[in-house]
Design an enzyme around this catalytic site. Structure first.
Site, short mmCIF file in Angstrom:
data_model
loop_
_atom_site.label_atom_id
_atom_site.label_comp_id
_atom_site.label_asym_id
_atom_site.label_seq_id
_atom_site.Cartn_x
_atom_site.Cartn_y
_atom_site.Cartn_z
CG ASP A 67 -79.29 47.08 -6.40
OD1 ASP A 67 -79.54 48.24 -6.06
OD2 ASP A 67 -78.49 46.79 -7.30
CG ASN A 136 -69.51 42.71 -12.92
OD1 ASN A 136 -70.41 43.51 -13.17
ND2 ASN A 136 -69.47 42.00 -11.81
CG HIS A 138 -73.31 44.45 -11.78
ND1 HIS A 138 -72.56 44.34 -10.63
CD2 HIS A 138 -73.58 45.78 -11.91
CE1 HIS A 138 -72.40 45.54 -10.10
NE2 HIS A 138 -73.00 46.42 -10.85
CD GLU A 143 -72.10 41.12 -9.10
OE1 GLU A 143 -71.96 41.69 -10.19
OE2 GLU A 143 -71.52 41.51 -8.07
P1 PGA Z 1 -72.03 53.18 -10.76
O1 PGA Z 1 -72.53 51.69 -10.57
O2 PGA Z 1 -73.19 53.96 -11.32
O3 PGA Z 1 -71.66 53.64 -9.37
O4 PGA Z 1 -70.88 53.14 -11.69
C1 PGA Z 1 -73.30 51.11 -11.55
C2 PGA Z 1 -73.55 49.66 -11.22
O5 PGA Z 1 -72.72 49.05 -10.55
O6 PGA Z 1 -74.59 49.14 -11.65
#
Ligand code: PGA
Length: 245
Positions: A67, A136, A138, A143
């Site tokens: 992304d 959450n 995702h 999302e």
């Molecule tokens: P993080 O993010 O590795 O910084 O916890 C993971 C994500 O949001 O997919």
């Protein structure tokens, strides 16, 4: 889905890096899907160490990242392109011609998503996709919602994602973008092998839903249960809500 609980991020990084290094040493032209965020950073450090010791070369791999934020240039310190350059690619012999990203500055988003989809297909598909997971649930920036997206698309980020990531923007006096481009769930599910890494208490709920919950777009990661080759690496804290296994 294989769930492996280890003591901490360092222990996870040893195993996750080993899987990627083995894949690249088996096929130097492997296609690797990379993720940004805090979760894979230790793993990337291990890969850099192995590269420095001459144990692996990334020169011939093709990369796809999950992304990118809409509106950010590659030079912006908070762009995911910059992150990958800083945390892995620029510290190894990765060939930047073979690095693929969704462009956050594309004028025509539909065309950009179609281009990325075609590029993944033309590469022969992703051999290993690395994933983190949002608090959450995702994956990438898919999302929670009412359905699973197939190919890349533009997404409005949820408040929980903005809460989790705005610290990186505040640190340099910027405002976090509200939109991003992300690979779709279909793109992720078509990867031949998937490695998901989660650490820390903040991920415990999401990991419980992923491992023990039903498959539902309200927890996008839950679809991984339908994939035949997923390894989930969790530390003790992120695994703390899992029942006896
Ligand atoms: P993080 O993010 O590795 O910084 O916890 C993971 C994500 O949001 O997919």
């Amino acid at each position: 889905m294989k769930v492996i609980v280890l003591d901490n991020a360092v222990e996870i990084s040893k195993e996750a890096a080993e899987i990627i290094i083995k894949q690249v040493n088996k096929n130097r032209g492997s296609v690797i899907g990379f993720a940004t965020g805090a979760s894979p950073v230790e793993t990337y450090k291990r890969i850099i160490e192995s590269y420095e010791k001459g144990e692996v070369s990334l020169k011939h791999i093709t990369t796809f990242n999950l992304d990118e934020y809409v509106g950010l240039s590659r030079e912006n310190v908070n762009s995911y392109y910059y992150f990958m350059k800083d945390n892995l690619f620029g510290k190894t012999d990765v060939d930047f011609q073979k690095v693929n990203f969704l462009s956050g500055q594309a004028e025509n988003i539909e065309e950009e998503c179609a281009r990325y989809s075609a590029k993944i297909r033309e590469s022969g598909g992703i051999d290993i996709q690395i994933l983190g997971i949002g608090t959450n649930g995702h994956i990438g920036f898919n999302e929670p919602g009412d359905n699973f997206a197939d190919g890349p698309f533009a997404v409005k980020l949820t408040q929980s994602t903005i809460d989790a990531n705005s610290k990186y923007f505040e640190a340099v006096g910027d405002k976090m973008p509200e939109y991003a481009l992300t690979m779709g769930i279909g793109d992720i599910m078509r990867a031949k092998r998937i490695i998901l890494i989660a650490t820390g208490k903040s991920k415990a709920e999401a990991i419980k839903k992923l491992v023990e919950g039903e498959v539902t777009p309200s927890c996008p990661a839950s679809i991984l249960k339908l994939h035949g080759d997923v390894t989930v690496f969790v530390d003790k804290e992120s695994a703390s809500l899992l029942g006896d296994r």
